[in-house]
Design a protein around this motif. Structure first.
Motif, mmCIF file in Angstrom:
data_model
loop_
_atom_site.group_PDB
_atom_site.id
_atom_site.type_symbol
_atom_site.label_atom_id
_atom_site.label_comp_id
_atom_site.label_asym_id
_atom_site.label_seq_id
_atom_site.Cartn_x
_atom_site.Cartn_y
_atom_site.Cartn_z
ATOM 1 N N ARG A 166 0.795 -1.220 0.000
ATOM 2 C CA ARG A 166 0.000 0.000 0.000
ATOM 3 C C ARG A 166 0.834 1.280 0.000
ATOM 4 O O ARG A 166 0.293 2.371 0.050
ATOM 5 N N ASN A 167 2.162 1.134 -0.079
ATOM 6 C CA ASN A 167 3.025 2.309 -0.201
ATOM 7 C C ASN A 167 4.247 1.927 -1.037
ATOM 8 O O ASN A 167 5.383 2.014 -0.573
ATOM 9 N N PRO A 168 4.011 1.494 -2.273
ATOM 10 C CA PRO A 168 5.111 0.970 -3.087
ATOM 11 C C PRO A 168 6.178 2.001 -3.430
ATOM 12 O O PRO A 168 7.358 1.643 -3.576
ATOM 13 N N GLU A 169 5.810 3.253 -3.566
ATOM 14 C CA GLU A 169 6.800 4.278 -3.908
ATOM 15 C C GLU A 169 7.825 4.438 -2.792
ATOM 16 O O GLU A 169 9.037 4.507 -3.037
ATOM 17 N N LEU A 170 7.344 4.499 -1.557
ATOM 18 C CA LEU A 170 8.251 4.621 -0.420
ATOM 19 C C LEU A 170 9.110 3.363 -0.289
ATOM 20 O O LEU A 170 10.325 3.455 -0.041
ATOM 21 N N LEU A 171 8.499 2.213 -0.440
ATOM 22 C CA LEU A 171 9.245 0.962 -0.375
ATOM 23 C C LEU A 171 10.361 0.936 -1.409
ATOM 24 O O LEU A 171 11.498 0.546 -1.098
ATOM 25 N N GLU A 172 10.077 1.362 -2.624
ATOM 26 C CA GLU A 172 11.085 1.335 -3.681
ATOM 27 C C GLU A 172 12.220 2.304 -3.396
ATOM 28 O O GLU A 172 13.393 2.008 -3.687
ATOM 29 N N ARG A 173 11.915 3.445 -2.818
ATOM 30 C CA ARG A 173 12.988 4.372 -2.442
ATOM 31 C C ARG A 173 13.954 3.717 -1.467
ATOM 32 O O ARG A 173 15.185 3.832 -1.602
ATOM 33 N N ILE A 174 13.404 3.021 -0.488
ATOM 34 C CA ILE A 174 14.234 2.363 0.527
ATOM 35 C C ILE A 174 15.031 1.229 -0.095
ATOM 36 O O ILE A 174 16.247 1.116 0.116
ATOM 37 N N ARG A 175 14.360 0.371 -0.852
ATOM 38 C CA ARG A 175 15.033 -0.784 -1.462
ATOM 39 C C ARG A 175 16.182 -0.344 -2.367
ATOM 40 O O ARG A 175 17.303 -0.859 -2.277
ATOM 41 N N ALA A 176 15.905 0.622 -3.238
ATOM 42 C CA ALA A 176 16.917 1.076 -4.181
ATOM 43 C C ALA A 176 18.121 1.681 -3.459
ATOM 44 O O ALA A 176 19.277 1.460 -3.850
ATOM 45 N N ALA A 177 17.861 2.442 -2.411
ATOM 46 C CA ALA A 177 18.957 3.089 -1.677
ATOM 47 C C ALA A 177 19.819 2.065 -0.950
ATOM 48 O O ALA A 177 21.055 2.184 -0.919
ATOM 49 N N LEU A 178 19.203 1.054 -0.353
ATOM 50 C CA LEU A 178 19.967 0.018 0.340
ATOM 51 C C LEU A 178 20.831 -0.772 -0.629
ATOM 52 O O LEU A 178 22.008 -1.058 -0.354
ATOM 53 N N LEU A 179 20.264 -1.141 -1.772
ATOM 54 C CA LEU A 179 21.040 -1.894 -2.760
ATOM 55 C C LEU A 179 22.173 -1.049 -3.323
ATOM 56 O O LEU A 179 23.292 -1.538 -3.528
ATOM 57 N N GLN A 180 21.907 0.231 -3.553
ATOM 58 C CA GLN A 180 22.959 1.091 -4.084
ATOM 59 C C GLN A 180 24.100 1.246 -3.085
ATOM 60 O O GLN A 180 25.281 1.281 -3.478
ATOM 61 N N GLU A 181 23.766 1.352 -1.799
ATOM 62 C CA GLU A 181 24.809 1.424 -0.777
ATOM 63 C C GLU A 181 25.695 0.188 -0.825
ATOM 64 O O GLU A 181 26.930 0.279 -0.747
ATOM 65 N N PHE A 182 25.064 -0.981 -0.974
ATOM 66 C CA PHE A 182 25.817 -2.238 -1.063
ATOM 67 C C PHE A 182 26.708 -2.253 -2.312
ATOM 68 O O PHE A 182 27.890 -2.601 -2.243
ATOM 69 N N TYR A 183 26.157 -1.856 -3.451
ATOM 70 C CA TYR A 183 26.939 -1.851 -4.693
ATOM 71 C C TYR A 183 28.096 -0.856 -4.611
ATOM 72 O O TYR A 183 29.213 -1.147 -5.067
ATOM 73 N N ASP A 184 27.844 0.297 -4.021
ATOM 74 C CA ASP A 184 28.901 1.311 -3.911
ATOM 75 C C ASP A 184 30.046 0.838 -3.021
ATOM 76 O O ASP A 184 31.209 1.212 -3.240
#
Length: 285
Positions: free
Chosen positions: A258-276
């Motif tokens: 019910r809040n996919p936009e917020l979820l995607e912001r969090i998911r993308a940021a966590l994965l990017q931190e890992f990749y960086d």
């Protein structure tokens, strides 16, 4: 090497390694462990994992056979021996070796290390959860080898066609999962159980909290209940092996979503931190 096992200085392929029968792990599960991912031969959040590992050992009065710096150096060197740099990096210390006796074995503990190929999930596909009463003991903040309740809970999830089991205490307080931390989004706020003795203070949990704060998403570290879980806008499951999963089903009923936009912001940021933190350049051994 395809896999690697290490025991007190000896190492080889996992299926070639043996350990003494009198290691206290055989009789009592007497030890602690930690683990995390490696990508491109770089171990993610190593300092945080090592700090938690030594803290767990200290809480059980296990004498570490190495220093923190020596263990970090050892892990980095062993990772370089692998055919791939994308790995699950696991290490444990047991209290020692001696004839079976409940009282402590004197001297330093035994150091075990296990490396195997593994990839971090990108978290895009939702997972299914079931719930189960938390009957574990009251020292869940220590990452011990005594994992029978989690083993049984994980098997229950597998047999139900689910990926994780959510533990709750009498009265309905949600604690954590069989091998993950669990969090909810409620009214745009990340709600996560407090880091008390009823949960393991996950490294991925800490990174989730930090990312939310960087994104100006409010964070509330307070107990929440099964009712809160069922009604949550989103349900997030984190572990060192799966940095940000989300659930769309609990106990056979639709949940989250019910809040996919917020979820995607969090998911993308966590994965990017890992990749960086684990770039491909200069990843050679």
């Amino acid at each position: 090497m395809k896999t690697l096992g290490y025991y007190n200085g000896r190492f080889g392929e996992l299926d070639e390694m043996t350990v003494p029968m009198n290691d206290r792990v055989s009789w009592f599960g007497d030890g602690v462990y930690d683990a995390g991912p490696s990508r491109n031969y770089k171990i993610f959040a190593l300092d945080e994992h090592i700090d938690r590992f030594f803290n767990s050992a200290s809480l059980l009065r296990i004498q570490m056979p190495v220093t923190k710096s020596r263990l970090k150096e050892l892990l980095k060197n062993l990772v370089k021996k692998m055919d791939t740099g994308n790995l699950f990096v696991y290490y444990q210390v047991t209290r020692g070796t001696g004839i079976r006796d409940h009282a402590f074995t004197d001297g330093p503990g035994n150091l075990w290390i296990m490396l195997k190929p593994a990839e971090i999930s990108d978290g895009k596909e939702p997972v299914r959860l079931i719930t189960m009463e938390d009957t574990r003991y009251l020292h869940c903040n220590i990452k011990t080898l005594n994992l029978i309740p989690s083993v049984m809970a994980a098997q229950k999830a597998k047999e139900a066609g689910c990926q994780e089991t959510v533990f709750y205490r009498a009265g309905g307080r949600v604690t954590e999962c069989a091998h993950s931390n669990i969090h909810i989004i409620r009214d745009g706020v990340l709600v996560t159980a407090p880091a008390d003795n009823l949960i393991l203070p996950g490294i991925a949990r800490a990174h989730l909290i930090n990312i939310c704060r960087q994104l100006c998403i409010p964070v509330s570290e307070v107990p929440y209940t099964l009712e809160d879980l069922y009604a949550a806008e989103e349900i997030i499951v984190t572990s060192s092996s799966s940095l940000c999963l989300h659930a769309n089903e609990i106990d056979g009923k639709a949940a989250g979503g019910r809040n996919p936009e917020l979820l995607e912001r969090i998911r993308a940021a966590l994965l990017q931190e890992f990749y960086d933190a684990t770039p491909a350049e200069n990843a050679g051994r």
